[in-house]
Design a protein around this motif. Structure first.
Motif, short mmCIF file in Angstrom:
data_model
loop_
_atom_site.label_atom_id
_atom_site.label_comp_id
_atom_site.label_asym_id
_atom_site.label_seq_id
_atom_site.Cartn_x
_atom_site.Cartn_y
_atom_site.Cartn_z
N ILE A 82 0.87 -1.17 0.00
CA ILE A 82 0.00 0.00 0.00
C ILE A 82 0.91 1.23 0.00
O ILE A 82 1.72 1.40 0.92
N VAL A 83 0.78 2.10 -0.99
CA VAL A 83 1.63 3.29 -1.11
C VAL A 83 0.74 4.52 -1.01
O VAL A 83 -0.18 4.70 -1.80
N ALA A 84 1.03 5.36 -0.02
CA ALA A 84 0.28 6.60 0.18
C ALA A 84 1.18 7.78 -0.16
O ALA A 84 2.33 7.83 0.25
N SER A 85 0.64 8.75 -0.91
CA SER A 85 1.42 9.89 -1.37
C SER A 85 0.70 11.19 -1.05
O SER A 85 -0.51 11.32 -1.27
N CYS A 86 1.47 12.17 -0.54
CA CYS A 86 0.92 13.48 -0.20
C CYS A 86 2.05 14.50 -0.29
O CYS A 86 3.19 14.20 0.06
N ALA A 87 1.73 15.71 -0.73
CA ALA A 87 2.74 16.75 -0.89
C ALA A 87 3.12 17.41 0.42
O ALA A 87 3.93 18.34 0.44
N SER A 88 2.55 16.97 1.55
CA SER A 88 2.96 17.50 2.85
C SER A 88 4.41 17.15 3.11
O SER A 88 5.06 16.45 2.33
N GLN A 89 4.97 17.65 4.19
CA GLN A 89 6.36 17.38 4.53
C GLN A 89 6.46 16.98 5.99
O GLN A 89 5.60 17.31 6.79
N ASP A 90 7.51 16.25 6.32
CA ASP A 90 7.66 15.73 7.68
C ASP A 90 9.05 16.12 8.20
O ASP A 90 10.04 15.46 7.93
N PRO A 91 9.14 17.24 8.95
CA PRO A 91 10.44 17.67 9.47
C PRO A 91 10.86 16.93 10.73
O PRO A 91 11.79 17.36 11.42
N GLY A 92 10.17 15.84 11.04
CA GLY A 92 10.51 15.07 12.23
C GLY A 92 9.38 15.00 13.24
O GLY A 92 9.54 14.42 14.31
N THR A 93 8.22 15.58 12.91
CA THR A 93 7.10 15.61 13.86
C THR A 93 6.15 14.43 13.69
O THR A 93 5.19 14.32 14.44
N VAL A 116 4.77 5.44 2.90
CA VAL A 116 4.26 6.81 2.84
C VAL A 116 5.29 7.69 2.14
O VAL A 116 6.45 7.73 2.55
N ARG A 117 4.84 8.38 1.11
CA ARG A 117 5.72 9.28 0.36
C ARG A 117 5.27 10.71 0.57
O ARG A 117 4.10 11.04 0.34
N PHE A 118 6.21 11.55 1.01
CA PHE A 118 5.93 12.96 1.30
C PHE A 118 6.89 13.85 0.50
O PHE A 118 7.85 13.39 -0.09
N GLY A 119 6.60 15.17 0.55
CA GLY A 119 7.57 16.16 0.14
C GLY A 119 7.80 16.31 -1.34
O GLY A 119 8.87 16.75 -1.76
N ASP A 120 6.82 16.01 -2.17
CA ASP A 120 6.94 16.17 -3.61
C ASP A 120 5.71 16.92 -4.10
O ASP A 120 4.58 16.47 -3.89
N SER A 121 5.92 18.05 -4.74
CA SER A 121 4.78 18.87 -5.17
C SER A 121 3.95 18.22 -6.26
O SER A 121 2.86 18.70 -6.58
#
Length: 295
Positions: A82-93, A116-121
Motif C-alpha cells: 500500500i503506497v500513500a502519497s501526499c505533498a505535505s512534509q515531515d520535518p521530524g514531527t 508513505v511518500r511525502f515532500g513532492d509537489s
C-alpha cells in the motif's frame, strides 16, 4: 496569573475558572487539584531556611487549524503493498507515521505493509508543518482513503472474484465460503488507486485563516502544567524537581508521538524559564525576544 492570584489572596485555579469555562479546561483543572503536589504545596512566604520549595501552575490553549483541501493518493499494488502519497512534509514531527498508522488501523493490516511518500509537489496537496495542523488534516484524510480503498476491494471481491456475502474486516474478506486476505484480492487484478479527501468537520468551521485552503475549526485544545521547583536562596540555584502536564487535544492518533510532543513542550518551557533570555512586555505580555535579532 499566579502572581495576580497571590496579590488577590485567591486560589490560582479558582481564579482561572472565572474566565475560562471550557469543559476540557475544567476537567484538567480538576485533575490538577487532585494531585498531591498541589494539595500539599506550601503557602507563599511560609518557608524559612536556605532551601525552599514552590509549586507553579500554568495553562495553555491553542486553535484548531485544518487544511481543508488535503488529499492523499493511495495505490494498492498487486503484490500487496500500500503506497500513500501526499505533498505535505515531515520535518521530524511524525506526519508519515500519522498517515501510516491511520491507514493500518482502518485497513486492519500491519503498518510495515504501508509506504508513505511525502515532500513532492507532484503529489496531492497536503498541509504545511506549522500551526499544529498536520495531524488534524492528515489523519481524517487517510481514513477517508482507506474507506474508499475498501469499497474498491469489495467491488473486486464481489464482481470479479464472485465471493458471496462478502464483508471486509481486519485485513481479510469474509464470505460464505471462508476468508480471503487483502493481499489475495489485490493479487487478483491490477493496481487499485483512490484519493482520500479531508471531509468537512461536523458543525463546519469558524472562519478562514486568511490563507488559501486553511480554515479555523470550532474546537480548542487545552493544557495544564505544574512544576515543583527547589531554590537555594544562598546560591540562587534553581532545580526543577518534577513536572506534570495534562492535555486535551481530541482523539490521539499516535500516543507515542503525542507523549513525546507534550514532554518536549515542558522541556522547552524549562529552557525558556531557566536558561534563555525570554523577555515579555510587562503591560501586554507580548514576547519581545521572538527573533534572532532580539534574542
Amino acid at each position: 496569573v499566579d502572581q495576580v492570584a497571590h496579590d488577590l489572596d485567591a486560589d490560582p485555579i479558582a481564579l482561572r475558572r472565572r474566565w475560562n469555562p471550557a469543559p476540557a479546561r475544567e476537567r484538567l483543572l480538576t485533575w490538577a487539584e487532585g494531585l498531591d503536589v498541589w494539595r500539599d504545596r506550601p503557602a507563599v512566604g511560609s518557608q524559612s531556611g536556605r532551601i525552599r520549595r514552590g509549586v507553579g501552575l500554568s495553562c495553555a490553549t491553542w486553535i484548531h487549524v485544518v487544511c481543508t483541501d488535503t488529499r492523499i493518493a493511495v495505490d494498492a499494488e498487486s503484490d500487496g503493498r500500500i503506497v500513500a502519497s501526499c505533498a505535505s512534509q515531515d520535518p521530524g514531527t511524525g506526519g508519515r507515521t500519522v498517515v501510516a498508522v491511520s491507514l493500518a488501523q482502518a485497513l486492519g493490516i500491519p503498518r510495515d505493509r504501508i509506504e508513505v511518500r511525502f515532500g513532492d509537489s507532484r503529489f496531492p496537496i497536503g498541509p504545511m508543518s506549522a500551526g499544529s495542523q498536520a495531524t488534524t488534516s492528515l489523519a481524517p484524510t487517510a481514513q477517508d482513503a482507506a474507506g474508499k480503498l475498501v469499497e474498491e476491494v469489495m467491488d473486486r471481491a464481489t464482481h470479479q472474484m464472485g465471493l458471496v456475502e462478502a464483508v471486509y474486516a481486519d485485513g481479510v474478506v469474509r464470505h460464505a465460503g471462508g476468508t480471503v486476505s487483502l493481499a489475495d484480492v489485490l493479487e487478483a487484478g491490477p493496481r487499485i488507486s483512490v484519493v482520500g479527501r479531508r471531509r468537512r468537520d461536523e458543525g463546519g468551521y469558524a472562519i478562514p485563516v486568511g490563507i488559501d485552503h486553511y480554515k479555523l475549526g470550532r474546537a480548542f485544545t487545552q493544557g495544564v502544567q505544574l512544576a515543583e521547583v527547589e531554590v537555594d536562596t544562598r546560591l540562587g540555584r534553581t532545580r526543577v524537581l518534577r513536572m506534570w502536564g495534562g492535555y486535551a487535544g481530541g482523539r490521539i492518533v499516535v500516543p507515542k508521538l503525542a507523549r513525546s510532543q507534550a514532554q518536549g513542550g515542558m522541556l522547552l518551557g524549562i529552557g525558556y524559564a531557566l536558561f534563555e533570555e525570554r523577555r515579555v512586555c510587562p503591560t501586554t505580555g507580548a514576547l519581545l525576544t521572538a527573533g534572532l535579532e532580539d534574542y
